[in-house]
Scaffold this active site. Structure first.
Site, PDB file in Angstrom:
ATOM      1  N   HIS A  60       0.813  -1.221   0.000  1.00  0.00           N
ATOM      2  CA  HIS A  60       0.000   0.000   0.000  1.00  0.00           C
ATOM      3  C   HIS A  60       0.847   1.273   0.000  1.00  0.00           C
ATOM      4  CE1 HIS A  60      -3.518  -2.260   2.051  1.00  0.00           C
ATOM      5  NE2 HIS A  60      -3.702  -2.177   0.755  1.00  0.00           N
ATOM      6  N   HIS A  61       2.104   1.156   0.430  1.00  0.00           N
ATOM      7  CA  HIS A  61       2.986   2.319   0.609  1.00  0.00           C
ATOM      8  C   HIS A  61       2.336   3.353   1.520  1.00  0.00           C
ATOM      9  CE1 HIS A  61       4.736   0.283  -2.801  1.00  0.00           C
ATOM     10  NE2 HIS A  61       3.647   0.499  -3.489  1.00  0.00           N
ATOM     11  N   CYS A  62       1.572   2.880   2.518  1.00  0.00           N
ATOM     12  CA  CYS A  62       0.861   3.758   3.459  1.00  0.00           C
ATOM     13  C   CYS A  62      -0.052   4.735   2.722  1.00  0.00           C
ATOM     14  CB  CYS A  62       1.825   4.525   4.356  1.00  0.00           C
ATOM     15  SG  CYS A  62       2.901   3.433   5.302  1.00  0.00           S
ATOM     16  N   ALA A  63      -0.631   4.304   1.607  1.00  0.00           N
ATOM     17  CA  ALA A  63      -1.468   5.213   0.809  1.00  0.00           C
ATOM     18  C   ALA A  63      -2.744   4.507   0.351  1.00  0.00           C
ATOM     19  CB  ALA A  63      -0.667   5.732  -0.382  1.00  0.00           C
TER      20      ALA A  63
END
Lengths: 104, 150
Positions: A60-63
């Protein structure tokens, strides 16, 4: 090659791999190349590239909101910096064709 | 066999492309959502119980090849087994993917589960392989409606 040249070269090369879609195509972006491959989960891409000696990030890459916006579960992401080389981009692209080979 | 071939065996590729029991169950006794928030895998596991026996089991959701194949193989193995038998199978599976079952013979004895032996070489993928099993375990052993691997 400078970071921007590496990114431009990788962007051009990755589009030759069947089923690849780039996520994030802003004209001026950092040295990152997020992408998905049709029918293949990014985590499977990451594991196969890892075995081929290419380290990328997946997930998710924190997104999470961005993932929802694009309707995708996650992305695979290659990053380029001043210490990377054109040969490494070639190795990355070559490893990507291995992904389809392994997963069919 | 290379580590990659060992991981992505034919059984796994096949179950990933054509998952078994991949459907919602309207009359399930229990359904639990299982999430791996780090990678975004999420599955709902549905179970219909007949006393202590699993009359029917199915799943829905999305994730990587390993997690989807594992959920699919799991549903095809546990149908008509008792809760106790499923718990034992879960234990064996868990030991297998953590590399705690040694010797080819011991691994082969696990039948279709043996396809997941290669996962133990990829510690980052153990959670992918066990997500559906943890979700089923929760459905059978607790009142929780959702579980998370983190």
């Amino acid at each position: 090659m400078s970071r921007d040249e590496l990114l431009a070269y990788a962007t051009e090369q990755i589009l030759t791999v069947p089923g690849v879609r780039i996520i994030g195509t802003a004209r001026e972006k950092a040295g990152v190349l997020s992408f998905v491959m049709e029918g293949i989960h990014p985590h499977d891409i990451g594991t196969i590239l890892d075995v081929e000696g290419v380290a990328i990030r997946t997930g998710h890459h924190c997104a999470q909101p961005v993932m929802q916006r694009f309707g995708i579960p996650a992305t695979a992401r290659a990053s380029f910096a001043f210490y990377n080389t054109k040969e490494e981009v070639d190795a990355f692209i070559k490893a990507l064709s291995k992904v389809r080979e392994v997963l069919g | 066999m290379s580590a990659l071939k060992e991981l992505y065996q034919q059984v796994i590729l096949d179950h990933n492309k054509a998952p078994r029991n991949f459907r919602k169950m309207e009359d399930a006794t229990r359904s639990v959502d299982g999430y791996n928030p780090l990678c975004g895998d999420h599955y709902t596991v549905y179970v219909k119980l007949d006393g202590e026996r699993i009359a029917d089991v199915s799943f829905q959701g999305a994730g990587c090849a390993i997690s989807k194949a594992s959920a699919s193989v799991m549903t095809s193995l546990v149908k008509s087994k008792t809760v106790e038998e499923v718990e034992e199978l879960f234990g064996q599976f868990h030991r297998l993917v953590k590399g705690e079952i040694e010797g080819e013979e011991e691994v082969e004895r696990l039948g279709k589960l043996a396809a997941f032996a290669g996962v133990s070489e990829f510690p980052a993928r153990v959670k992918c392989a066990s997500l559906a099993w943890h979700t089923l375990h929760t459905a059978l052993k607790s009142e929780e409606k959702t579980i998370s691997t983190e």
